[in-house]
Design an enzyme around this catalytic site. Sequence first.
Site, PDB file in Angstrom:
ATOM      1  CG  HIS A   1      -1.996  -1.376   0.943  1.00  0.00           C
ATOM      2  ND1 HIS A   1      -3.302  -0.673   0.679  1.00  0.00           N
ATOM      3  CD2 HIS A   1      -2.080  -2.334   1.129  1.00  0.00           C
ATOM      4  CE1 HIS A   1      -3.782  -1.745   0.616  1.00  0.00           C
ATOM      5  NE2 HIS A   1      -3.627  -2.912   0.874  1.00  0.00           N
TER       6      HIS A   1
ATOM      7  CG  ASP B   1      -0.171   9.080   0.952  1.00  0.00           C
ATOM      8  OD1 ASP B   1       0.104   8.002   1.623  1.00  0.00           O
ATOM      9  OD2 ASP B   1       0.093  10.068   1.708  1.00  0.00           O
TER      10      ASP B   1
HETATM   11  P1  ADQ Z   1      -2.596   6.015   4.917  1.00  0.00           P
HETATM   12  O1  ADQ Z   1      -1.442   6.330   5.029  1.00  0.00           O
HETATM   13  O2  ADQ Z   1      -3.881   5.582   6.162  1.00  0.00           O
HETATM   14  O3  ADQ Z   1      -3.207   4.285   4.163  1.00  0.00           O
HETATM   15  P2  ADQ Z   1      -5.061   6.569   2.901  1.00  0.00           P
HETATM   16  O4  ADQ Z   1      -5.045   6.434   2.121  1.00  0.00           O
HETATM   17  O5  ADQ Z   1      -4.937   8.813   3.206  1.00  0.00           O
HETATM   18  O6  ADQ Z   1      -3.718   7.554   4.363  1.00  0.00           O
HETATM   19  O7  ADQ Z   1      -6.106   7.108   3.951  1.00  0.00           O
HETATM   20  C1  ADQ Z   1      -6.971   5.706   3.985  1.00  0.00           C
HETATM   21  C2  ADQ Z   1      -8.202   6.247   5.071  1.00  0.00           C
HETATM   22  O8  ADQ Z   1      -8.422   7.201   6.170  1.00  0.00           O
HETATM   23  C3  ADQ Z   1      -9.564   7.581   4.096  1.00  0.00           C
HETATM   24  O9  ADQ Z   1     -10.760   6.538   3.771  1.00  0.00           O
HETATM   25  C4  ADQ Z   1      -9.412   7.968   4.553  1.00  0.00           C
HETATM   26  O10 ADQ Z   1     -10.509   8.525   4.486  1.00  0.00           O
HETATM   27  C5  ADQ Z   1      -8.944   7.829   6.278  1.00  0.00           C
HETATM   28  N1  ADQ Z   1      -8.658   9.043   7.329  1.00  0.00           N
HETATM   29  C6  ADQ Z   1      -7.277   9.421   6.216  1.00  0.00           C
HETATM   30  N2  ADQ Z   1      -6.843  10.431   7.540  1.00  0.00           N
HETATM   31  C7  ADQ Z   1      -8.805  10.536   8.913  1.00  0.00           C
HETATM   32  C8  ADQ Z   1      -8.832  11.197   9.915  1.00  0.00           C
HETATM   33  N3  ADQ Z   1      -8.044  11.771  10.306  1.00  0.00           N
HETATM   34  N4  ADQ Z   1     -10.262  11.168  10.611  1.00  0.00           N
HETATM   35  C9  ADQ Z   1     -10.568   9.907  10.065  1.00  0.00           C
HETATM   36  N5  ADQ Z   1     -10.793   8.956   8.471  1.00  0.00           N
HETATM   37  C10 ADQ Z   1      -9.450   9.599   8.356  1.00  0.00           C
HETATM   38  C11 ADQ Z   1      -1.891   4.027   3.213  1.00  0.00           C
HETATM   39  C12 ADQ Z   1      -1.036   4.395   2.801  1.00  0.00           C
HETATM   40  C13 ADQ Z   1      -1.814   5.307   1.372  1.00  0.00           C
HETATM   41  C14 ADQ Z   1      -3.068   4.249   0.175  1.00  0.00           C
HETATM   42  C15 ADQ Z   1      -3.488   3.714   1.879  1.00  0.00           C
HETATM   43  C16 ADQ Z   1      -4.506   2.503   0.951  1.00  0.00           C
HETATM   44  O11 ADQ Z   1      -0.049   4.554   2.687  1.00  0.00           O
HETATM   45  O12 ADQ Z   1      -1.058   6.170   0.522  1.00  0.00           O
HETATM   46  O13 ADQ Z   1      -3.671   4.977  -0.096  1.00  0.00           O
HETATM   47  O14 ADQ Z   1      -3.068   2.880   2.006  1.00  0.00           O
HETATM   48  O15 ADQ Z   1      -3.442   1.988   0.168  1.00  0.00           O
END
Ligand code: ADQ
Length: 460
Positions: free
Chosen positions: A155, A364
Amino acid sequence: MSRLIAVSNRVAAPTAGKSAGGLAVGVLAALRERGGIWFGWSGKTTARDPGDPKIKRAGEIEFATIRINKDDFERYYNGFSNDTLWPLLHYMLGFFRYSRAEYEAYRRVNELFARKLAPLLQTGDLIWVHDFHLFLLGAALRRMKVAQPIGFFLHVPFPSFDVLRTLPGYEGLLSALASYDVVGFQTGSDLAAFHDCLRQAEIGGEVHGGGRVTAFGRTFIAGAFPIGIDVDECQSVAVGNFDSDDIQRLAYSLRARKLIVGVDRLDYSKGLELRFRGFEALLERYPAAHGNVVYLQIAPPTRTGVRTYTEIREELERAAGNINGRFAEIDWVPIRYLNRGYPREQLMSILRLADVGVVTPIRDGMNLVAKEFVASQNPDDPGMPVISTMAGAAKELDAAVLVNPYDRQGVADGLQSAIAMPVEERRERYRTMIDVLRRNDIHEWCRRFVESLQDSASGR
Ligand code: ADQ
């Protein structure tokens, strides 16, 4: 149809009344379609033998969870996964730490997962392992003579060879990846970096056509499978909650001011302090923004108890206080910094209310918030995302305003151009982006990966 066995560090069992986010949506949809197991850590540790997995059934899906040994957990999770692999994979070597004892715990936990999962497997199953916590799981399953197809999806980004080789024993990590039948990355650049690592003289791998690669005596598929979102779900959640009291209170509090929104986990890879400074530059360079723009940043703490994370939190609080102190007026505070999580319904509606979505990580893998921002917009009057070129999402969403997160003035100019963009241009860019999101949504992502895994089985 073969069963799907999804494995990840945490299992996202659906909770009544809560909508699942990100990857959980896709994996749950695929599991519902084919039936299967979602296997992972229960969230609890134990000082004793972890025992058998605890299994809960919901329709066609079994959620199988295990406890992890207390001492191993700390070293596996906070240690090797979060302090070694996370910074390494995000090219942030300033945060990188390595300890052999932590690596050993990581290896033991991967082996524990294999030992507890193997008895649940049936002939014909397809196994899909998720993310960097479990790099070694495929190899451990192979040692236990598991012959079913096993896929791995990363991811987060995959680093270039010169960064990867910072890790003592990086060859072991590459050879572990060669135990899988399909290895998936978020973008073509991650895949290219992986290819380059395999081609190094000391690895001696080869890249063939059709996504096939050979390394460590095995030929397998390596491909780019950019993760998507459930566009309809996102839209309906954003619309469905839009009239709620909280969202209307937020709208009321803005008066006619423009709203910039950021939603992130509080992590150094998300570039939040740089973003705050970029917003500060907006206020310096564009006096018209004074009193007319509000920046709302939602960032709940993660990995509390880890020093680096406590430090970022303090830095951000300082930066927000500093900028507000410098620019606030009697009836206007430029930054609203909320250091807590919000339910998904509220988040999606907040994104819909925003004029600008600011998504400027330093690195990211993808960044689903960028995609969720686009999907939650009102097509007639859509807000505009400002996305970092260092996020995987920038590759697909190139109709957004793209910025380099390190360029403080560039971020300010990007925010300003998004704020001032005429509605026709916003609509046009929105249409381009929503088409991309629909073509490659979360269901398509699952379908493509599982199909590759199936093909790998028939090709053997
Ligand atoms: P993450 O680093 O967690 O994921 P991201 O893809 O932005 O980052 O977010 C994942 C989920 O968490 C989203 O559905 C978002 O809505 C939710 N989220 C983020 N911040 C939040 C908050 N403050 N409160 C509640 N919910 C929140 C990892 C990788 C990413 C990749 C994903 C999926 O780091 O690059 O996109 O996996 O593969």
